[in-house]
Design a protein around this motif. Structure first.
Motif: not given
Ligand SMILES: Nc1ncnc2c1ncn2[C@@H]1O[C@H](COP(=O)(O)OP(=O)(O)O)[C@@H](O)[C@H]1O
Ligand SMILES: [Mg+2]
Length: 256
Positions: A192-209
């Motif tokens: 996820f971090s890598e694709i976001h760094k390439d410009g991908q917009s991400v919306v993620m739900v999580t309860h994990d810190l």
């Protein structure tokens, strides 16, 4: 520092989502006015039952809203016919679920290929893209394997590749590490971090810190309303500890 105006890629206007349970109306998402920005890694947090998944399904057009608007990439998806919506979803969004939902009788390659059917895209180009993605995420050796022959983390990485194959404007993920152990989870978060760094917009739900601190912007959902947000900026591994502390503080203030 130069201030850059960010493009709103999703906008909601007094968004409400209710369910009818045993003849009673249950309001889950309550008058949410929200902008999600292009290029952000937006994380939605909140306690169990606060409406995170419901909000994500509404934002992504996976589910119909009750009242209000959702404008996704300039189009009001709340006014689209189901048929038009299906096409729009295929073109604009990718979705990764907590439970791994690969097609069991297709191998890794075929699973990633499946959303490209009937898109009219060039076959050679898609083939190359899949190869590149598998290589990048350390999965090239798994290409011919079937889902049951993979670890949970590998399956989730395949699910991410599949969600990305049609170049979605936004990648949505609902608790994508929720069913994984911590090292498999880290590996998936790195993707996820890598694709976001390439410009991908991400919306993620999580309860994990740990998962949440990959995000650039954290939204806290409480009882169907946005109750605060935290700007974390771009993720750098060296700063993980500080980010976790800032996030922890933000959550504590909200009675996490
Ligand atoms: N399809 C549905 N029918 C009825 N109630 C639902 C449905 N989906 C979710 N809910 C209810 O909405 C509330 C929020 O659920 P959800 O969005 O899954 O929360 P979260 O993802 O934050 O744990 C819960 O009380 C849940 O029971
Ligand atoms: Mg949920």
């Amino acid at each position: 520092m130069e201030k850059r105006e960010k493009n709103s890629i999703i906008r909601t206007e007094v968004l409400c989502k209710s369910f009818l349970v045993d003849g009673e109306v249950n309001n889950i998402i309550k008058n949410v006015d929200l902008d999600i920005y292009e290029g952000d890694f937006t994380v939605i947090m909140g306690s169990s039952g606060s409406g995170k998944s419901t909000l994500l399904y509404s934002l992504s057009g996976m589910d119909q809203v009750t009242t209000g608007k959702v404008i996704l990439d300039g189009a009001d998806i709340t006014r689209m016919s189901e048929r038009k919506m299906a096409g729009f979803r295929k073109e604009k969004i990718g979705f990764v679920f907590q439970g791994i939902n690969l097609i069991p009788n297709l191998n890794v390659y075929e699973n990633i290929l499946s959303p490209t059917y009937k898109t009219g895209r060039n076959k050679k180009e898609i083939e190359k893209e899949i190869e590149d993605m598998l290589a990048r995420f350390d999965m090239l050796n798994q290409k011919k394997k079937f889902p049951t022959q993979l670890s949970g983390g590998q399956r989730q990485r395949v699910a991410i590749c599949r969600a990305l194959i049609n170049h979605p404007k936004i990648l949505f993920a609902d608790e994508p590490t929720g069913a994984l152990n911590s090292s498999q989870g880290q590996h998936v978060l790195d993707v996820f971090s890598e694709i976001h760094k390439d410009g991908q917009s991400v919306v993620m739900v999580t309860h994990d810190l740990k998962a949440a601190c990959r995000g650039t912007r954290i939204l806290f959902l409480r009882d169907g309303r946005i109750d605060g947000e935290l700007q974390l900026g771009e993720y750098h591994k060296e700063e993980e500890k500080e980010r976790e502390e800032r996030l922890y503080h933000f959550l504590q203030e909200r009675g996490w």
